[in-house]
Design a protein around this motif. Sequence first.
Motif, short mmCIF file in Angstrom:
data_model
loop_
_atom_site.label_atom_id
_atom_site.label_comp_id
_atom_site.label_asym_id
_atom_site.label_seq_id
_atom_site.Cartn_x
_atom_site.Cartn_y
_atom_site.Cartn_z
N GLY A 27 43.25 40.76 39.38
CA GLY A 27 43.13 41.43 38.10
C GLY A 27 44.46 42.03 37.68
N ASP A 28 44.41 42.99 36.79
CA ASP A 28 45.60 43.64 36.29
C ASP A 28 45.99 44.78 37.23
N GLY A 29 46.89 44.50 38.17
CA GLY A 29 47.37 45.52 39.10
C GLY A 29 46.59 45.62 40.39
N LYS A 30 45.39 45.02 40.46
CA LYS A 30 44.61 45.01 41.69
C LYS A 30 43.60 43.87 41.61
N TYR A 31 43.02 43.54 42.74
CA TYR A 31 42.00 42.50 42.75
C TYR A 31 40.67 43.07 42.27
N GLU A 32 39.81 42.19 41.76
CA GLU A 32 38.53 42.62 41.22
C GLU A 32 37.42 41.74 41.79
N ILE A 33 36.23 42.32 41.91
CA ILE A 33 35.07 41.60 42.42
C ILE A 33 34.06 41.45 41.29
N ASP A 34 33.60 40.21 41.08
CA ASP A 34 32.55 39.95 40.10
C ASP A 34 31.22 40.36 40.72
N ALA A 35 30.66 41.45 40.23
CA ALA A 35 29.43 42.00 40.81
C ALA A 35 28.27 41.02 40.75
N ALA A 36 28.23 40.16 39.75
CA ALA A 36 27.14 39.20 39.61
C ALA A 36 27.21 38.09 40.66
N THR A 37 28.42 37.84 41.18
CA THR A 37 28.62 36.78 42.17
C THR A 37 28.60 37.32 43.59
N CYS A 38 29.01 38.56 43.78
CA CYS A 38 29.10 39.18 45.10
C CYS A 38 27.77 39.14 45.84
N ILE A 39 27.80 38.69 47.12
CA ILE A 39 26.59 38.64 47.94
C ILE A 39 26.53 39.79 48.94
N GLU A 40 27.43 40.74 48.80
CA GLU A 40 27.43 41.96 49.62
C GLU A 40 27.58 41.68 51.12
N CYS A 41 28.37 40.67 51.48
CA CYS A 41 28.52 40.31 52.89
C CYS A 41 29.50 41.22 53.63
N GLY A 42 30.43 41.86 52.90
CA GLY A 42 31.38 42.76 53.52
C GLY A 42 32.60 42.10 54.13
N ALA A 43 32.73 40.79 53.96
CA ALA A 43 33.88 40.08 54.53
C ALA A 43 35.20 40.63 53.98
N CYS A 44 35.22 40.97 52.70
CA CYS A 44 36.43 41.49 52.07
C CYS A 44 36.85 42.82 52.70
N ALA A 45 35.87 43.68 52.94
CA ALA A 45 36.16 44.99 53.53
C ALA A 45 36.70 44.85 54.94
N GLY A 46 36.24 43.82 55.64
CA GLY A 46 36.67 43.61 57.02
C GLY A 46 38.11 43.16 57.17
N VAL A 47 38.68 42.55 56.15
CA VAL A 47 40.05 42.05 56.24
C VAL A 47 41.07 42.88 55.47
N CYS A 48 40.61 43.80 54.64
CA CYS A 48 41.54 44.59 53.82
C CYS A 48 42.34 45.57 54.67
#
Length: 56
Positions: A27-48
Amino acid sequence: MAYKITDACISCGACEAECPVSAISEGDGKYEIDAATCIECGACAGVCPVGAPEAE
């Protein structure tokens, strides 16, 4: 609830590569998550390196 990326994001892109449903995009200055597509798996949080993705 879907994950959301906070302002702590450093735009490294680690989360985008890890997302199994391609819900994350640069996104503009940071990454963004599409809430409608997100399956709440937490993979993103695990690698950040700064803990920017958080469950809403």
